[in-house]
Design a protein around this motif. Structure first.
Motif, PDB file in Angstrom:
ATOM      1  N   ARG A 228       0.892  -1.054  -0.160  1.00 13.91           N
ATOM      2  CA  ARG A 228      -0.078  -0.127  -0.018  1.00 13.91           C
ATOM      3  C   ARG A 228       0.571   1.270  -0.105  1.00 13.91           C
ATOM      4  O   ARG A 228       0.508   2.366  -0.580  1.00 13.91           O
ATOM      5  CB  ARG A 228      -0.984   0.050   1.289  1.00 13.91           C
ATOM      6  N   LEU A 231       2.252   2.277  -3.361  1.00 12.72           N
ATOM      7  CA  LEU A 231       0.949   2.683  -4.097  1.00 12.72           C
ATOM      8  C   LEU A 231       0.643   4.078  -3.814  1.00 12.72           C
ATOM      9  O   LEU A 231       0.433   4.717  -4.735  1.00 12.72           O
ATOM     10  CB  LEU A 231      -0.269   1.674  -3.943  1.00 12.72           C
ATOM     11  N   THR A 232       0.597   4.420  -2.561  1.00 16.64           N
ATOM     12  CA  THR A 232       0.328   5.803  -2.177  1.00 16.64           C
ATOM     13  C   THR A 232       1.343   6.968  -2.651  1.00 16.64           C
ATOM     14  O   THR A 232       0.829   8.078  -2.790  1.00 16.64           O
ATOM     15  CB  THR A 232      -0.093   5.901  -0.669  1.00 16.64           C
ATOM     16  N   LEU A 251      -4.390   3.522  -7.554  1.00 14.87           N
ATOM     17  CA  LEU A 251      -5.020   3.315  -6.411  1.00 14.87           C
ATOM     18  C   LEU A 251      -6.109   2.112  -6.427  1.00 14.87           C
ATOM     19  O   LEU A 251      -6.539   1.166  -5.447  1.00 14.87           O
ATOM     20  CB  LEU A 251      -5.737   4.422  -5.695  1.00 14.87           C
ATOM     21  N   SER A 254      -6.002  -1.675  -5.184  1.00 19.07           N
ATOM     22  CA  SER A 254      -5.654  -1.762  -3.585  1.00 19.07           C
ATOM     23  C   SER A 254      -6.921  -2.517  -3.141  1.00 19.07           C
ATOM     24  O   SER A 254      -7.815  -1.961  -3.366  1.00 19.07           O
ATOM     25  CB  SER A 254      -5.224  -0.513  -2.962  1.00 19.07           C
ATOM     26  N   LYS A 255      -6.735  -3.310  -2.135  1.00 16.42           N
ATOM     27  CA  LYS A 255      -7.685  -3.741  -1.308  1.00 16.42           C
ATOM     28  C   LYS A 255      -8.093  -3.147  -0.087  1.00 16.42           C
ATOM     29  O   LYS A 255      -9.097  -3.563   0.538  1.00 16.42           O
ATOM     30  CB  LYS A 255      -7.405  -5.442  -0.998  1.00 16.42           C
ATOM     31  N   GLN A 256      -7.692  -2.043  -0.027  1.00 19.15           N
ATOM     32  CA  GLN A 256      -7.735  -1.346   1.353  1.00 19.15           C
ATOM     33  C   GLN A 256      -7.981   0.083   0.746  1.00 19.15           C
ATOM     34  O   GLN A 256      -7.541   1.145   1.182  1.00 19.15           O
ATOM     35  CB  GLN A 256      -6.401  -0.872   1.939  1.00 19.15           C
ATOM     36  N   GLN A 257      -9.379   0.277   0.100  1.00 19.21           N
ATOM     37  CA  GLN A 257      -9.870   1.339  -0.603  1.00 19.21           C
ATOM     38  C   GLN A 257     -10.423   2.518   0.638  1.00 19.21           C
ATOM     39  O   GLN A 257     -10.341   3.654   0.330  1.00 19.21           O
ATOM     40  CB  GLN A 257     -11.007   1.132  -1.383  1.00 19.21           C
ATOM     41  N   TYR A 259      -8.485   2.674   3.527  1.00 19.01           N
ATOM     42  CA  TYR A 259      -7.581   3.255   4.280  1.00 19.01           C
ATOM     43  C   TYR A 259      -7.366   4.900   4.018  1.00 19.01           C
ATOM     44  O   TYR A 259      -7.756   5.299   3.159  1.00 19.01           O
ATOM     45  CB  TYR A 259      -6.155   2.390   4.077  1.00 19.01           C
ATOM     46  N   ILE A 262      -5.479   6.333   1.170  1.00 15.49           N
ATOM     47  CA  ILE A 262      -5.972   6.182   0.048  1.00 15.49           C
ATOM     48  C   ILE A 262      -7.293   6.927  -0.065  1.00 15.49           C
ATOM     49  O   ILE A 262      -7.554   7.441  -1.015  1.00 15.49           O
ATOM     50  CB  ILE A 262      -6.189   4.688  -0.274  1.00 15.49           C
ATOM     51  N   TRP A 362      -2.011  -8.529   6.608  1.00 11.85           N
ATOM     52  CA  TRP A 362      -1.582  -8.382   4.985  1.00 11.85           C
ATOM     53  C   TRP A 362      -1.165  -9.580   4.449  1.00 11.85           C
ATOM     54  O   TRP A 362      -1.060  -9.542   3.330  1.00 11.85           O
ATOM     55  CB  TRP A 362      -0.283  -7.711   5.384  1.00 11.85           C
TER      56      TRP A 362
END
Length: 403
Positions: A228, A231-232, A251, A254-257, A259, A262, A362
């Motif tokens: 993550r 990506l950020t 973005l 990512s599976k953590q939309q 977060y 993000i 994770w």
């Protein structure tokens, strides 16, 4: 970290010869614990106890200086190099002697070495501890010694030191060296990739933006799944370079939309591409999630992001959107969901060491034995061995060469 070290060792750490290991005005991306620097400091303190007094230290240094002369046939043993790393201080003489010992130790016949101690990360911790990025770079640029550092952790420590000294081009140089070495056939080690993206983000130039896109595409082609933080950093760089569309595309996987970083990046990126309805949807969703009665959980936003969104809403001239934004802004303000911390500061939050029991979050789509299920099944048959070693998920890539 240091609280478990005996008092006598702590007192030694406060002496001038060891305080050089402390930093002033610099900030690492990774915590000292995650890089193994706390354990390295403890090792130096223990060695200082064994070599208490300048006479013993100078005697050892003199003997090592004799060993590294061109005509000397004496060998540098593992313990010699360990001791020198723990005794060396931030001065040209010690650094030169250490470099000579490392080169001789490395050039010695492999068959004559004893043990399998991995020196790469330890040497990097030394240079990191005394804040000597240039001496560290020389070791990686030297073809005679670069092979000593064929561990992900060695490059992670090196890149972290360069990043904290704002040597961003050198961060990318070291990342390129790690790719050339192709350690474990992996050209995109996760933590090194994060540091590379952090350097490009901090450069914030058209050139670093193009380099980020090239790296992101190459990593994707290689099947690399970025963490993550990388990506950020990449998405924030795209946003800073006026490419909100690429920010959203980066973005999306990512599976953590939801977060926090993000969420903030997406809210501003949608506003910048003119999709204010999507921005409002993100803000509304955070209000719906806010549950003060259930532990005070909040999906907050950074003040500088809210301010930027407010300016774009005002520029849009859309009265309906302006009214809705004003209503949402009042609600999130009343619920204290606006953080004074900037998004930039949030992105640079130090990365901590991931403990074994925390890895499920994770690593939930990797194959490992569920310790709880094993225990339950064996308990049913009264055959569970309480002394059985716990079965944890695989260790986090890049943090497994701690010695």
């Amino acid at each position: 970290m240091m609280r478990n070290i005996p008092r006598c060792l702590v007192r030694l750490c406060s002496q001038p010869s060891v305080t050089q290991m402390q930093y002033q005005g610099f900030r690492s991306l990774y915590t000292a614990e995650s890089l193994g620097l706390d354990g390295f400091a403890a090792s130096r303190s223990k060695t200082a106890v064994n070599f208490h007094g300048s006479q013993m230290k100078e005697k050892f240094r003199s003997r090592m200086q004799e060993f590294v002369t061109p005509d000397s046939t004496s060998l540098i043993f593992t313990d010699d190099l360990k001791t020198m790393i723990n005794l060396a201080e931030k001065n040209p003489e010690d650094i030169k002697l250490l470099e000579q010992m490392i080169e001789k130790f490395h050039n010695q016949s492999t068959g004559l070495r004893f043990g399998s101690f991995v020196f790469g990360p330890v040497i990097m911790r030394f240079f990191h501890s005394i804040n000597e990025p240039n001496a560290m770079l020389a070791m990686l640029r030297n073809p005679k010694t670069v092979t000593m550092f064929d561990q992900f952790m060695s490059y992670q420590i090196a890149m972290d030191l360069l990043l904290r000294n704002k040597m961003y081009n050198e961060v990318m140089e070291v990342f390129a060296i790690s790719q050339e070495r192709s350690i474990q056939d992996n050209k995109f080690p996760k933590n090194c990739f994060i540091l590379a993206m952090a350097a490009l983000y901090r450069m914030n130039t058209p050139e670093s933006y193009e380099k980020m896109k090239t790296l992101a595409n190459a990593a994707s082609d290689a099947g690399h799944v970025p963490m993550r933080r990388s990506l950020t950093y990449a998405a924030a760089l795209a946003l800073n370079q006026n490419d909100p569309q690429l920010c959203l595309n980066l973005l999306a996987p990512s599976k953590q939309q939801n977060y926090v970083t993000i969420r903030n990046l997406k809210a501003l990126a949608f506003a910048k591409v003119g999709r204010l309805d999507d921005t409002m949807a993100i803000l509304r969703a955070s209000l719906e999630y806010d549950m003060p009665a259930e532990g005070g959980r909040k999906r907050s936003f950074n003040k500088n992001i809210i301010d930027s969104i407010g300016e774009l809403v005002k520029e849009s001239g859309n009265k309906d959107v302006q009214l809705e934004f004003a209503r949402i802004l009042k609600n999130i303000s009343d619920r204290q969901m606006i953080e004074e911390q900037t998004l930039e500061a949030l992105l640079d939050t130090p990365i901590e060491k991931l403990e074994p029991r925390d890895r499920d979050s994770w690593n939930n789509n990797r194959n490992f034995v569920d310790r709880g299920m094993v225990k339950t099944n064996f308990n049913k048959q009264d055959r569970y061995d309480r002394n059985t070693r716990p079965l944890y998920p695989p260790r986090r890539p890049g943090l497994n060469e701690m010695e």
